[in-house]
Enzyme design. Structure first.
Site, PDB file in Angstrom:
ATOM      1  N   LEU A  53       0.826  -1.213   0.000  1.00  0.00           N
ATOM      2  CA  LEU A  53       0.000   0.000   0.000  1.00  0.00           C
ATOM      3  C   LEU A  53       0.860   1.262   0.000  1.00  0.00           C
ATOM      4  CD1 LEU A  53      -2.580  -0.975   2.803  1.00  0.00           C
ATOM      5  CD2 LEU A  53      -3.029  -0.877   0.331  1.00  0.00           C
ATOM      6  N   SER A  54       0.255   2.362  -0.385  1.00  0.00           N
ATOM      7  CA  SER A  54       0.929   3.650  -0.271  1.00  0.00           C
ATOM      8  C   SER A  54       1.233   3.898   1.210  1.00  0.00           C
ATOM      9  CB  SER A  54       0.012   4.757  -0.809  1.00  0.00           C
ATOM     10  OG  SER A  54       0.633   6.000  -0.656  1.00  0.00           O
ATOM     11  N   GLY A  55       2.464   4.229   1.499  1.00  0.00           N
ATOM     12  CA  GLY A  55       2.855   4.471   2.893  1.00  0.00           C
ATOM     13  C   GLY A  55       3.342   3.220   3.612  1.00  0.00           C
TER      14      GLY A  55
ATOM     15  N   LYS B 256       7.738   1.096   0.936  1.00  0.00           N
ATOM     16  CA  LYS B 256       8.469   0.619  -0.257  1.00  0.00           C
ATOM     17  C   LYS B 256       9.648   1.518  -0.603  1.00  0.00           C
ATOM     18  CE  LYS B 256       4.735   1.032  -2.727  1.00  0.00           C
ATOM     19  NZ  LYS B 256       3.841   1.549  -1.689  1.00  0.00           N
TER      20      LYS B 256
ATOM     21  N   SER C  30       1.936  -1.394  -7.364  1.00  0.00           N
ATOM     22  CA  SER C  30       1.684  -2.583  -8.210  1.00  0.00           C
ATOM     23  C   SER C  30       0.646  -3.495  -7.543  1.00  0.00           C
ATOM     24  CB  SER C  30       2.989  -3.317  -8.529  1.00  0.00           C
ATOM     25  OG  SER C  30       3.817  -3.504  -7.409  1.00  0.00           O
TER      26      SER C  30
HETATM   27  P1  ADP Z   1       5.637   3.961   0.175  1.00  0.00           P
HETATM   28  O1  ADP Z   1       6.840   4.125  -0.703  1.00  0.00           O
HETATM   29  O2  ADP Z   1       5.269   2.496   0.368  1.00  0.00           O
HETATM   30  O3  ADP Z   1       4.469   4.777  -0.247  1.00  0.00           O
HETATM   31  P2  ADP Z   1       7.139   5.472   2.103  1.00  0.00           P
HETATM   32  O4  ADP Z   1       8.461   4.771   2.101  1.00  0.00           O
HETATM   33  O5  ADP Z   1       7.025   6.738   1.289  1.00  0.00           O
HETATM   34  O6  ADP Z   1       6.013   4.428   1.658  1.00  0.00           O
HETATM   35  O7  ADP Z   1       6.709   5.810   3.596  1.00  0.00           O
HETATM   36  C1  ADP Z   1       6.769   4.869   4.642  1.00  0.00           C
HETATM   37  C2  ADP Z   1       6.840   5.596   5.989  1.00  0.00           C
HETATM   38  O8  ADP Z   1       6.843   4.607   7.036  1.00  0.00           O
HETATM   39  C3  ADP Z   1       8.102   6.417   6.157  1.00  0.00           C
HETATM   40  O9  ADP Z   1       7.768   7.617   6.834  1.00  0.00           O
HETATM   41  C4  ADP Z   1       8.982   5.508   7.039  1.00  0.00           C
HETATM   42  O10 ADP Z   1       9.899   6.242   7.822  1.00  0.00           O
HETATM   43  C5  ADP Z   1       7.964   4.785   7.909  1.00  0.00           C
HETATM   44  N1  ADP Z   1       8.383   3.459   8.408  1.00  0.00           N
HETATM   45  C6  ADP Z   1       8.257   3.034   9.684  1.00  0.00           C
HETATM   46  N2  ADP Z   1       8.709   1.766   9.836  1.00  0.00           N
HETATM   47  C7  ADP Z   1       9.140   1.371   8.627  1.00  0.00           C
HETATM   48  C8  ADP Z   1       9.722   0.155   8.145  1.00  0.00           C
HETATM   49  N3  ADP Z   1       9.939  -0.896   8.934  1.00  0.00           N
HETATM   50  N4  ADP Z   1      10.039   0.085   6.824  1.00  0.00           N
HETATM   51  C9  ADP Z   1       9.802   1.153   6.003  1.00  0.00           C
HETATM   52  N5  ADP Z   1       9.268   2.322   6.398  1.00  0.00           N
HETATM   53  C10 ADP Z   1       8.925   2.444   7.712  1.00  0.00           C
END
Ligand code: ADP
Length: 200
Positions: free
Chosen positions: A34-36, A39, A107
């Site tokens: 998911l978004s957030g 990844k 994806s």
């Molecule tokens: P995505 O690319 O899936 O949309 P992001 O990487 O932009 O997600 O954001 C993920 C957020 O979650 C970041 O603020 C990150 O610091 C936080 N986070 C907390 N724990 C984790 C973890 N174990 N792995 C990755 N991100 C994490």
């Protein structure tokens, strides 16, 4: 191979030679979720680790690709499929160049990820499921987009008004709402070290 008078040029500097020079295989680490879910954060953190070990790496990020290569595409089912197909074809060329590609795309559809596996070849495709509850993703709301989606301002938003199909047999699962970033990075590096034949 000839099609419409287009001929594939064979390189003399081959993927195999590049891999030997790099002292690792090229492969794609495909982060999905998911978004957030983490990844992008993970792809960059893993890249940092691999790069400092001497590997040739590159991160492909969803938003960056949509600024250029896929700027004509929206978020309908068909457009998402085309988005992922183009990315897969691009990553395939990068695999020929000998790099470890790390991709950060939601994806959401199994069928699309299966097609990536076929385009790249299963031996080159390592699927990493960033598993994170919708609640946590929404609390993080890294880009403020969940709030907008709840207000009905973002059509086809994955997890709210569009589906996310969990991988059935991912190569690795990371519970990003329970494991720390450092633990997740370790798990990825450990899992791919052998697969990428690291000697650097
Ligand atoms: P995505 O690319 O899936 O949309 P992001 O990487 O932009 O997600 O954001 C993920 C957020 O979650 C970041 O603020 C990150 O610091 C936080 N986070 C907390 N724990 C984790 C973890 N174990 N792995 C990755 N991100 C994490």
């Amino acid at each position: 191979m000839t099609k419409n008078n287009i001929i594939w040029h064979m390189a003399t500097v081959t993927r195999q030679r590049r891999e030997e020079a790099n002292r690792h295989r090229s492969m794609a680490l495909w982060f999905t979720g998911l978004s957030g879910a983490g990844k992008s954060t993970l792809a960059h953190a893993v890249e940092e680790r691999l790069f400092s070990m001497g590997a040739n790496t590159y991160v492909f990020d969803g938003d960056n690709v949509r600024h250029g290569l896929c700027r004509d595409l929206g978020f309908s089912r068909e457009e998402r499929s085309e988005n992922i197909r183009r990315i897969a074809e691009m990553v395939k060329l990068f695999l020929d160049s000998g790099i470890i590609a790390l991709t950060a795309f939601i994806s959401p559809f199994r069928e699309d990820r299966q097609r990536v596996r076929e385009i790249l070849g299963p031996e080159n495709f390592f699927e990493i499921y960033c598993r994170c509850s919708l609640e946590t993703c929404e609390q993080r709301d890294v880009k403020g987009i969940y709030r907008k989606a709840r207000l009905g301002e973002v059509p086809h938003f994955t997890g709210i008004t569009a589906p996310y199909e969990e991988p059935e047999q991912p190569d690795l699962v990371l519970d990003t709402d329970r494991q720390t970033l450092a633990e997740c990075v370790e798990a990825v590096v450990k899992a791919i070290k052998e697969r990428a034949s690291f000697d650097c």
